[in-house]
Write a protein that holds these residues in place. Sequence first.
Motif, short mmCIF file in Angstrom:
data_model
loop_
_atom_site.label_atom_id
_atom_site.label_comp_id
_atom_site.label_asym_id
_atom_site.label_seq_id
_atom_site.Cartn_x
_atom_site.Cartn_y
_atom_site.Cartn_z
N GLY A 112 0.80 -1.23 -0.08
CA GLY A 112 0.03 0.09 -0.08
C GLY A 112 0.83 1.41 0.04
N THR A 171 3.46 3.78 -2.44
CA THR A 171 3.65 4.45 -3.84
C THR A 171 4.85 3.41 -4.58
OG1 THR A 171 5.48 5.81 -3.14
CG2 THR A 171 3.27 6.86 -3.26
N THR A 228 7.29 10.98 -1.46
CA THR A 228 7.16 9.84 -0.67
C THR A 228 8.63 8.93 -0.76
OG1 THR A 228 6.27 8.56 -2.59
CG2 THR A 228 4.60 9.45 -1.08
N VAL A 258 10.79 10.66 1.82
CA VAL A 258 10.70 10.17 2.92
C VAL A 258 11.08 8.99 3.40
CG1 VAL A 258 8.61 9.99 4.44
CG2 VAL A 258 8.40 11.76 3.22
N ASN A 273 3.03 17.03 0.77
CA ASN A 273 4.25 16.44 1.66
C ASN A 273 5.65 16.91 0.85
OD1 ASN A 273 2.98 15.53 3.87
ND2 ASN A 273 2.40 13.64 3.02
#
Lengths: 209, 209
Positions: free
Chosen positions: B114, B116, B141, B144, B169
Amino acid sequence: MKIELENVEPAQIEARSFEIITEELGEFPLIPGTEPIVKRCIHTSADFDYAKNLCFSDNVVSLAIDAIKNGASIVTDTQMGRAGINKKKLARYGGTVQCFMSDKDVAEAAKTNGTTRAVASMDKAAALGEKFIFAVGNAPTALVRLYELIREGKLDPHLVIGVPVGFVNVVQSKELIMDAEVPYIVARGRKGGSNIAACIVNALLYMME
Amino acid sequence: MKIELENVEPAQIEARSFEIITEELGEFPLIPGTEPIVKRCIHTSADFDYAKNLCFSDNVVSLAIDAIKNGASIVTDTQMGRAGINKKKLARYGGTVQCFMSDKDVAEAAKTNGTTRAVASMDKAAALGEKFIFAVGNAPTALVRLYELIREGKLDPHLVIGVPVGFVNVVQSKELIMDAEVPYIVARGRKGGSNIAACIVNALLYMME
């Protein structure tokens, strides 16, 4: 400093981004029917200047969509632009993306004629005799050559996406193409890029779904 | 309206562009040794914001150049970024550019977990156990995840080029990576892109000539 991440599902990131863009655009006037293109350019660059600098010829969006629907292929002036276009979605309608910049004959023609490779690759596209969509995100020289080919009656594209970026003849090349009697989508001024060229094509493709 | 083109030889266009950028930057203070990178980002985007938003960790430029000289490979988070990097120049030192975004196992891992695909592709890079240069121009993402992998001691990159673009984000991911005790080049704020990631790598390569 505490850095807090917004909790957004992967599949929702793009939708959330477009929400933020729409919010921040507020009442800024966009040409009806061009909103998805303008917003995708902002999404690609985080640069709201695209709300002001994008110029569209009359009915260019429906023209472009019809052309893609009928299998038009796209010619780019960079491999990066080529890489960024959603080739799978384009292929559904029969189109391909072509970039002649790395071709040996283009390098040779550029050398022989003292032009940029971008000019030589536009000449190569014109010689194919096919009705293309051009997506120029890098080389103003490519855009100037398209202008000349169109004015000389040697080229009749579906439309020209004219978004080269930079400092030498970029501004002028865009004004020329808007004067060429060809359907266009142009980012007026210095800004643009291969990423912008690709995202305009993708915006058209996503509008067709 | 008369549109006049500036007469610049193909081989001189880039040099003339950098002259204009240097002129317009005027006395704007840049960190010594980073000027070619900042100017190339402006060249790629026609956006002078990069003079203000680019952040460099101590000695990152010489660290990066040493890594490339010693054959470091580069991992990108987009095929566009991969396409934009000068792979011929990088190959001189033994490095390659890798992008795992289109890999089947990455798509499957993303679905299973679940996340990216960008996260899954960073995990794939980490599992290879090689000391890479990461060039992230699209997915916050990914950035991160790099932060998490570095903090968990599972990844030790030469440096991270952290220039994702966007609205969800993106700002936070860049602050995190600057807090990760890894050498970095980061475009603070929302701006960046695959083109910017590629051009930072190219700026490093051209500084080595």
